[in-house]
Design an enzyme around this catalytic site. Structure first.
Site, PDB file in Angstrom:
ATOM      1  N   THR A 171       1.793  -0.564  -7.169  1.00 22.63           N
ATOM      2  CA  THR A 171       1.099  -0.683  -8.456  1.00 22.63           C
ATOM      3  C   THR A 171       1.547   0.442  -9.397  1.00 22.63           C
ATOM      4  O   THR A 171       1.782   0.223 -10.586  1.00 22.63           O
ATOM      5  CB  THR A 171      -0.427  -0.593  -8.223  1.00 22.63           C
ATOM      6  N   TRP A 172       1.657   1.629  -8.853  1.00 17.59           N
ATOM      7  CA  TRP A 172       2.097   2.797  -9.620  1.00 17.59           C
ATOM      8  C   TRP A 172       3.512   2.565 -10.167  1.00 17.59           C
ATOM      9  O   TRP A 172       3.789   2.768 -11.352  1.00 17.59           O
ATOM     10  CB  TRP A 172       2.061   4.017  -8.695  1.00 17.59           C
ATOM     11  N   TYR A 188       6.497   7.672  -1.590  1.00 20.03           N
ATOM     12  CA  TYR A 188       5.274   7.961  -2.340  1.00 20.03           C
ATOM     13  C   TYR A 188       5.037   9.468  -2.406  1.00 20.03           C
ATOM     14  O   TYR A 188       4.704  10.018  -3.458  1.00 20.03           O
ATOM     15  CB  TYR A 188       4.102   7.253  -1.646  1.00 20.03           C
ATOM     16  N   ARG A 218      -7.400   3.569  -5.291  1.00 20.00           N
ATOM     17  CA  ARG A 218      -8.394   4.184  -4.412  1.00 20.00           C
ATOM     18  C   ARG A 218      -8.327   5.695  -4.590  1.00 20.00           C
ATOM     19  O   ARG A 218      -8.716   6.214  -5.617  1.00 20.00           O
ATOM     20  CB  ARG A 218      -8.162   3.734  -2.959  1.00 20.00           C
ATOM     21  N   HIS A 259       7.224  -7.942  -1.337  1.00 15.59           N
ATOM     22  CA  HIS A 259       7.064  -7.204  -0.072  1.00 15.59           C
ATOM     23  C   HIS A 259       7.994  -7.778   1.008  1.00 15.59           C
ATOM     24  O   HIS A 259       7.894  -7.414   2.174  1.00 15.59           O
ATOM     25  CB  HIS A 259       5.621  -7.310   0.432  1.00 15.59           C
ATOM     26  N   LYS A 281       0.798  -1.233   0.000  1.00 14.06           N
ATOM     27  CA  LYS A 281       0.000   0.000   0.000  1.00 14.06           C
ATOM     28  C   LYS A 281       0.833   1.287   0.000  1.00 14.06           C
ATOM     29  O   LYS A 281       0.464   2.290   0.604  1.00 14.06           O
ATOM     30  CB  LYS A 281      -1.000   0.055   1.176  1.00 14.06           C
ATOM     31  N   GLY A 320      -5.343   7.774  -3.690  1.00 16.95           N
ATOM     32  CA  GLY A 320      -4.005   8.228  -4.081  1.00 16.95           C
ATOM     33  C   GLY A 320      -3.679   9.621  -3.588  1.00 16.95           C
ATOM     34  O   GLY A 320      -3.047  10.406  -4.286  1.00 16.95           O
TER      35      GLY A 320
END
Ligand code: A3P
Length: 319
Positions: A71-72, A219, A285, A130, A67, A287
């Site tokens: 994915t990005w 992030y 979701r 992970h 999380k 972001g």
């Protein structure tokens, strides 16, 4: 259930009997191995990955705390490396979830088979994981294989994780604990792939020791200036942009292709599952940076700040 032959299964069962186990707030079983708590279904694949995966010097591993933008990053890595192979409208990202294009080791390849044949993958191979740094297969640490690590502020990571687990409801009959109880467990380090702090510190220290091998990303920094980071990631991966490409706006094309708005609204990401268990849609979701303020009190944030100061203070790491 992962499909393992009987001999390793017996060894695993013996090993499991020696390990601490707890129930996560969402009802899933956690098992503690080498200082980290793992969701039970991923424990055998972690052991298989450790035992069988052989990294090549040309491999690139995307490592992350769940999380945190995995994915990005997968979408970005894929686009960067394949920018001269596909035209924009033929990009496989338009028809495949990013997790199919950059496979997970323990959550993917080694989840279904104890020792999968990876011969068919062409070089350079990209994988993701992970698994904390000290539990990675030795060959990843010992080879020239590069690692891109991404993490995120603990408050937003916790909230993102909370939504993800509720959305997927892995333990169908369980009644999940309330947010504040889940938060207590998070602060104590008892959560999937936790303790959060130790996971991050493992990669942070590896990055400090060898920045050529481990790229350490946050992030929040990507959100602040994605174009800068696309260039940085491309250079680290060995795919730098030429002057010509920069003039043509290639960085901007990659930024748009990989944006949350674009990926979230693709048909392929609105339905279906990753590994048959995680909804494709649950990876996209809000972001947003700071979404935690909609769920957590200032006192809760203060508690995390104190833990962070005690864990990260001496290492020069801040969120
Ligand atoms: P939120 O739950 O805060 O919205 P991971 O990919 O590691 O599972 O992380 C998921 C988080 O990254 C989610 O955060 C999700 O919305 C966000 N995310 C997914 N794709 C993104 C993208 N292309 N750009 C920015 N954020 C993205």
């Amino acid at each position: 259930d992962p499909n393992f032959s009987s001999a390793p299964k017996l060894e695993l069962e013996e090993l499991l009997q020696t390990l601490d186990q707890k129930i996560n707030w969402d009802g899933r079983k956690l098992v503690k191995y080498n200082g980290f708590w793992f969701p039970m279904p991923f424990f055998p694949p972690i052991i298989s990955t450790q035992k069988h995966f052989k990294a090549k010097d040309s491999d690139i591993l995307l490592a992350s705390v769940p999380k945190s933008g995995t994915t990005w990053l997968k979408a970005l890595m894929f686009c960067i490396a394949n920018r001269n192979i596909y035209t924009i409208d033929q990009n496989p990202l338009l028809t495949s979830n990013p997790h199919l294009l950059v496979p997970f080791l323990e959550l993917g390849l080694y989840f279904h088979q104890e020792n999968p044949d990876l011969q068919h993958l062409s070089d350079p191979r990209f994988f993701s994981s992970h698994i904390p740094f000290n539990i990675l297969p030795n060959s990843i640490r010992d080879s020239e294989c590069k690692i891109i690590f991404i993490c995120r502020s603990p408050l937003d990571q916790f909230i993102s994780s909370y939504h993800f687990l509720l959305d997927n409801k892995f333990e169908k009959d369980a009644v999940p604990l309330e947010l504040d109880e889940a938060f207590d467990m998070f602060c104590e380090g008892i959560h999937s792939w936790g303790p959060f702090w130790d996971h991050i510190l493992g990669y942070w220290n590896a990055h400090l020791k060898n920045p050529e091998k481990v790229l350490f990303l946050k992030y929040e920094d990507l959100k602040e200036d994605i174009a800068f980071h696309i260039k940085k990631i491309a250079e680290f991966m060995g795919y730098p942009f030429s002057e010509e490409e920069l003039k043509q706006g290639v960085v901007d094309q990659i930024k748009k292709m990989c944006s949350l708005e674009n990926l979230k609204n693709l048909e392929v990401n609105k339905c279906g599952y990753v590994q048959g268990i995680m909804k494709n849609s649950s990876f996209f979701r809000k972001g947003e940076v700071g979404d935690w303020t909609n769920y957590l009190t200032p006192a809760m944030a203060e508690r995390v700040k104190k833990v962070m100061e005690s864990k990260f203070g001496g290492y020069g790491l801040r969120f």
